[in-house]
Design an enzyme around this catalytic site. Structure first.
Site, PDB file in Angstrom:
ATOM      1  N   THR A  34      24.736  30.813   1.388  1.00 15.27           N
ATOM      2  CA  THR A  34      25.326  31.283   2.644  1.00 15.27           C
ATOM      3  C   THR A  34      24.241  31.512   3.698  1.00 15.27           C
ATOM      4  OG1 THR A  34      27.115  32.351   1.420  1.00 15.27           O
ATOM      5  CG2 THR A  34      26.780  33.061   3.687  1.00 15.27           C
ATOM      6  N   ASP A 225      30.866  23.790   3.074  1.00 14.48           N
ATOM      7  CA  ASP A 225      30.477  24.736   2.032  1.00 14.48           C
ATOM      8  C   ASP A 225      31.212  24.397   0.728  1.00 14.48           C
ATOM      9  OD1 ASP A 225      29.335  26.913   0.806  1.00 14.48           O
ATOM     10  OD2 ASP A 225      30.644  28.392   1.739  1.00 14.48           O
ATOM     11  N   GLU A 226      30.621  24.760  -0.410  1.00 14.06           N
ATOM     12  CA  GLU A 226      31.257  24.572  -1.733  1.00 14.06           C
ATOM     13  C   GLU A 226      31.775  23.151  -1.905  1.00 14.06           C
ATOM     14  OE1 GLU A 226      30.824  26.816  -3.782  1.00 14.06           O
ATOM     15  OE2 GLU A 226      31.022  28.818  -2.924  1.00 14.06           O
ATOM     16  N   ARG A 615      27.614  35.628 -12.515  1.00 19.73           N
ATOM     17  CA  ARG A 615      28.174  36.686 -11.645  1.00 19.73           C
ATOM     18  C   ARG A 615      27.405  37.991 -11.846  1.00 19.73           C
ATOM     19  NH1 ARG A 615      29.196  33.856  -8.319  1.00 19.73           N
ATOM     20  NH2 ARG A 615      28.228  32.338  -9.698  1.00 19.73           N
TER      21      ARG A 615
END
Length: 768
Positions: A34, A225-226, A615
């Protein structure tokens, strides 16, 4: 001026400053993806690129909003506000509303959510007199959705022989006809579903080259993005837009491609350099999120995949704790072990509840954890549950909002025609629907002109329909002249919705009232924000355009923050926590039973596990159970093959009592070939650690005073015996009463507390 030298590492800086051509940025987990996108857009603006010539596509509104705020902080709000930045669906809906007339829609078209879409399909299946047990609405919806994401229209679906053969094989040969009717009904209702936003954008650009040229030359820089999560339709639209000279920069991580079931195609990323042969590749490999141990362990796992772009993700954070691996006797004990560990981390490591997450492969696994968390009084939330905008009372009110903007909306019409009750029953609604279908018009067209269409209703019903139409017409008149807040206030008052909600004094009724009040507050805030931004887009159509594209992440409230999070691994993508528990690591569960022996699907399951591991910032715990209730019976479970894929140096294996499962050669015992089903064996008791649990709210459950000794030979129980129960684990006998078949024992288990067992039915081994 932005100080790129000090604010970015060398790899990030190279990716940000390259603007001369197409590029792909491979961004490993926690590597600052990001940040790179934000700085790259800010850099373009600093270089004099006009903001409206930059198109940035994301997968959540939340991500787009955060990026826009960061960019505004660097280049100023006035320039940032003109960026074309948002989700694929929000950007394409904006284009479609502008060009709606070219594809047979009005600019006020409704966007159907999944429930609206399923309801319409159910109605079509019923009208076609098909068996709804064979033609299940959700299955048909998925097939239509997959077709649209492959850019297959209804006519193309019906004409495709291979698709028809596949439908025949699945015993749903009428799917194509349902798709045709679904497409027709959507057009009559001036409505699109989420997949239509992609399909219709592609068709708009394909069939109207002048429109494609307008947008293709208008956007000079396209950022995605992604990118590993894009489907065929999204990929093709980006390709269309770059045909007029725009440069494209795609950012993503092939190791985190986990949405093939939604149509995401990893090949879009793996073959990017072939489609754009002049493109430059950048790799972001430094992980800023997790400890070295977690990063190295996750890397050792994902290296087992063959279909990937090679990279070496590393961390310069502290080494951190080893990853704890726990073996539970059952899914029930597994949940208690997790809760104990949660309490440990919260009490001794000061980890806030909000910084802990329990991740599972399937939603059904959440039940046991909910029970354990409730029993111990721990705050939790289930992520991805019923969203605010899916609650019945909210959908009822929003249906009125939708009708005020688009009266042809069939699903909204059916929802409000008799809500609040106004004496218009299902018989009348059936007649309206029948006349509308015969004439190929919307339900609203029929009720607003009943004589023209010879609607057969009695005078009382005709009067009620007339009153309903006049009320809606007055709302429609205000929709373009009054703010969304003013119109919303009128609607909830004049329809009688607020009166009905206030008359329900139950706890549930008060909750529904509070939800509607919160909706009105949300609309007021929407109008206030638009006014502060100097925008005149504060009408109901503008509010609906925004709210119809909300995602679960956009709906989180303040009261959800200080809670342990429960969610599927798929839902966890893009999030991070101090402590993560990955549960149910067993064959046929994770990897999923549906993967079979398909190597491509196994590799996606491995990527899913990689996403789960990455995560975690500081603490990662992996759990598997030896037995688990599935489909009403108990299954014996094998540990997941993915546990073997992790370099064992980074793992803290099960405690002393379980070491027989983890010999020096894991492949020979834990992952053994000797037996496909583990044998329930006698094990040495685990010596527990006694912890000073908080009094009152939390129960004391790990206070057994066990001593190491050889297993007893007798199976007769007496006070002081230590047993191993098939599902509940290790425990100490506190009391024995009764005789023969009525003998009962009170046993304190390490993780499950005290339980009374009728011994003739209990399955256990005496250890001491």
């Amino acid at each position: 001026m932005i100080d790129y030298q000090s604010e970015l590492n060398p790899s990030q800086r190279d990716a940000v400053l390259y603007t001369d051509g197409n590029s792909m940025v491979i961004a490993g987990a926690g590597s600052g993806k990001t940040r790179v996108l934000t700085y790259k857009i800010a850099h373009l603006l600093e270089e004099g690129v006009e903001p409206w010539s930059i198109l940035a596509l994301t997968f959540t509104n939340k991500a787009a909003g955060e990026m826009k705020q960061r960019i505004a902080a660097r280049v100023g709000e006035n320039r940032a506000r003109y960026l074309w930045m948002g989700t694929f669906h929000s950007i394409f809906s904006r284009i479609l509303r502008t060009e709606a007339a070219l594809i047979g829609y009005t600019p006020n078209f409704t966007i159907y959510d999944q429930q609206d879409s399923q309801n319409l399909i159910k109605s079509i299946i019923r009208d076609m007199q098909l068996d709804d047990k064979t033609y299940k609405a959700n299955v048909i919806q998925n097939r239509i959705s997959n077709a649209k994401n492959r850019l297959v229209t209804a006519s193309g679906y019906v004409q495709n022989a291979d698709i028809y053969k596949n439908d025949q094989f699945k015993r749903i040969p009428m799917t194509g006809k349902i798709y045709e009717r679904y497409e027709q009904r959507c057009r009559q209702s001036d409505a699109m579903d989420f997949d239509d936003l992609l399909l219709n954008t592609f068709l708009l650009f394909r069939d109207h080259p002048d429109v494609l040229e307008h947008y293709g030359t208008g956007f000079r820089h396209i950022l995605v993005d992604e990118y590993q999560d894009t489907n065929y339709a999204q990929h093709c639209i980006v390709w269309q837009l770059t045909r007029h000279g725009a440069t494209v920069c795609v950012v993503g991580d092939d190791a985190q491609s986990i949405y093939s079931f939604r149509g995401a195609n990893l090949d879009n990323m793996l073959k990017f350099s072939k489609l754009y042969p002049d493109s430059k590749l950048f790799k972001l490999e430094q992980n800023y999120r997790s400890t070295q141990t977690i990063v190295e362990a996750a890397g050792s796992l994902i290296r087992k995949n063959h279909a990937q772009i090679p990279k070496k993700v590393f961390s310069e954070n502290e080494p951190g704790d080893k990853i704890k691996v726990l073996c539970a006797h059952s899914d029930k004990e597994e949940s208690e072990m997790v809760v104990n560990r949660l309490l440990d981390l919260h009490t001794y490591k000061d980890v806030p509840w909000r910084e802990m997450a329990i991740l599972y492969r399937t939603n059904a696994q959440s039940r046991a954890f909910e029970e354990s968390l409730r029993k111990r009084g721990l705050p939790y939330k289930i992520y991805g549950g019923l969203s605010f905008y899916q609650r019945k009372e909210i959908k009822d009110v929003i249906a009125y909002f939708r009708m005020s903007v688009n009266p042809n909306d069939e699903e909204a019409f059916k929802r409000i025609i008799n809500y609040p009750a106004r004496g218009i029953g299902q018989t009348t609604i059936g007649k309206i629907l029948s006349v509308a279908m015969e004439n190929g018009v919307s339900l609203w067209t029929v009720v607003s002109n009943p004589a023209q269409y010879s609607l057969d209703v009695n005078s009382g019903t005709a009067s009620r329909l007339s009153g309903f139409c006049k009320m809606l017409e007055s709302f429609m008149a205000d929709a373009s002249t009054h703010s969304a807040k003013e119109l919303a206030d009128r609607i909830v008052s004049e329809t009688g919705i607020m009166h009905e909600l206030r008359s329900d004094t139950t706890v549930e009724g008060e909750g529904r009232l509070q939800n509607v009040e919160e909706l009105i507050n949300n609309i007021a805030q929407f109008c206030k924000d638009r006014q502060e931004e100097g925008s005149d887009q504060l009408f109901m159509r503008d509010y609906l355009s925004e709210v119809s594209l909300m995602t679960d992440q956009d709906n989180e409230t303040e009261e959800d923050v200080e809670k342990v999070t429960l969610m599927t691994v798929h839902s966890a993508k893009g999030l991070e926590f101090d402590a993560v528990f990955i549960v149910g690591l067993e064959e046929h569960l994770f990897p999923s039973d549906m993967s079979g022996d398909d190597e491509r699907q196994i590799e996606e399951e491995r990527r899913l596990f990689y996403v789960a591991m990455t995560r975690a910032r500081k603490y990662l715990t992996l759990l598997y159970a030896k037995t688990r209730f599935r489909f009403g019976s108990m299954d014996f479970c094998d540990p997941s093959r993915f546990l073997k894929d992790i370099d064992q140096r980074y793992l803290n294996m099960p405690a002393e009592g379980f070491k027989s499962s983890w010999s020096s050669s894991p492949s020979a015992s834990l992952f053994g070939e000797e037996s496909s089903r583990p044998v329930f064996q006698r094990r040495e008791p685990q010596k527990p650690v006694i912890k000073p649990w908080q009094q009152g709210k939390f129960q004391k459950v790990t206070e057994s005073m066990l001593k190491d000794s050889a297993p007893a030979q007798s199976s007769a129980l007496k006070v002081g015996n230590v047993i191993e129960h098939e599902r509940f684990g290790i425990g100490t006998v506190l009391e024995v009463e009764g005789s023969g078949g009525d003998t009962k024992a009170v046993i304190r288990f390490l993780n499950l507390g005290e339980k009374t067992l009728l011994l003739k039915f209990a399955r256990y081994k005496v250890l001491k």
